[in-house]
Design an enzyme around this catalytic site. Structure first.
Site, PDB file in Angstrom:
ATOM      1  N   ASP A  36       0.906  -1.054  -0.101  1.00  0.00           N
ATOM      2  CA  ASP A  36       0.018  -0.041   0.063  1.00  0.00           C
ATOM      3  C   ASP A  36       0.863   1.105   0.057  1.00  0.00           C
ATOM      4  O   ASP A  36       1.891   1.415   0.861  1.00  0.00           O
ATOM      5  CB  ASP A  36      -0.908  -0.040   1.155  1.00  0.00           C
ATOM      6  CG  ASP A  36      -2.063   0.920   1.083  1.00  0.00           C
ATOM      7  OD1 ASP A  36      -1.888   2.146   1.331  1.00  0.00           O
ATOM      8  OD2 ASP A  36      -3.204   0.861   1.000  1.00  0.00           O
ATOM      9  N   HIS A 100     -10.147  -4.355  -4.419  1.00  0.00           N
ATOM     10  CA  HIS A 100      -8.885  -4.760  -3.878  1.00  0.00           C
ATOM     11  C   HIS A 100      -9.337  -5.065  -2.156  1.00  0.00           C
ATOM     12  O   HIS A 100     -10.160  -4.741  -1.777  1.00  0.00           O
ATOM     13  CB  HIS A 100      -8.072  -3.440  -3.936  1.00  0.00           C
ATOM     14  CG  HIS A 100      -8.439  -2.240  -3.435  1.00  0.00           C
ATOM     15  ND1 HIS A 100      -9.297  -1.596  -4.087  1.00  0.00           N
ATOM     16  CD2 HIS A 100      -8.031  -1.659  -2.451  1.00  0.00           C
ATOM     17  CE1 HIS A 100      -9.478  -0.455  -3.622  1.00  0.00           C
ATOM     18  NE2 HIS A 100      -8.493  -0.577  -2.322  1.00  0.00           N
ATOM     19  N   HIS A 102      -7.210  -5.346   1.516  1.00  0.00           N
ATOM     20  CA  HIS A 102      -6.292  -4.885   2.264  1.00  0.00           C
ATOM     21  C   HIS A 102      -5.517  -6.074   3.216  1.00  0.00           C
ATOM     22  O   HIS A 102      -6.785  -6.511   3.898  1.00  0.00           O
ATOM     23  CB  HIS A 102      -6.629  -3.446   3.076  1.00  0.00           C
ATOM     24  CG  HIS A 102      -6.710  -2.244   2.433  1.00  0.00           C
ATOM     25  ND1 HIS A 102      -5.954  -1.254   2.208  1.00  0.00           N
ATOM     26  CD2 HIS A 102      -7.778  -2.109   1.411  1.00  0.00           C
ATOM     27  CE1 HIS A 102      -6.417  -0.329   1.476  1.00  0.00           C
ATOM     28  NE2 HIS A 102      -7.456  -0.655   0.949  1.00  0.00           N
TER      29      HIS A 102
END
Length: 114
Positions: A36, A100, A102
């Site tokens: 990230d 997406h 995380h």
């Protein structure tokens, strides 16, 4: 209403190599992972389908299955590598409208939540 396309998707540009980014842990024709850009914790990793799908429910079954399989594998590796107590999993598609996940290494005594 804002319509997001793969032509203006930062994740699509990263996957295509148009924007430099460190690839992390996994890359194949269906799933790619990378750190990230603004990590919540060290090791914070994104897992994304290589093809552009804005919303999670748009994923074909095989891509959804692969996304979770890769996320599960990477979570185990991140837990071991970072010494985390667990790996927080979030599925998001709003800030960057490309489905997406995380993966965020966490400790049980973390006081700040993302």
């Amino acid at each position: 209403m804002y319509t997001h396309t793969m032509e203006n998707c930062i994740f699509c540009k990263i996957i295509a190599g148009e924007i430099p980014a460190e690839k992390a842990h996994h890359e194949d024709d269906k799933i790619v992972s990378f750190p990230d850009y603004h990590p919540v914790r060290p090791g914070h990793t994104l897992v994304v389908p290589a093809k552009h799908y804005q919303w999670f429910w748009e994923l074909p079954d095989d891509v959804a299955n692969d996304l979770f399989k890769v996320a599960r594998k990477l979570a185990g590796e991140l837990k071991e590598k970072t010494g985390a107590d667990y790996i927080q999993l979030s599925v998001i598609g709003k800030d960057v409208p490309h489905t997406h996940m995380h993966l965020i290494p966490r400790k049980f005594d973390d006081t700040v939540s993302p």
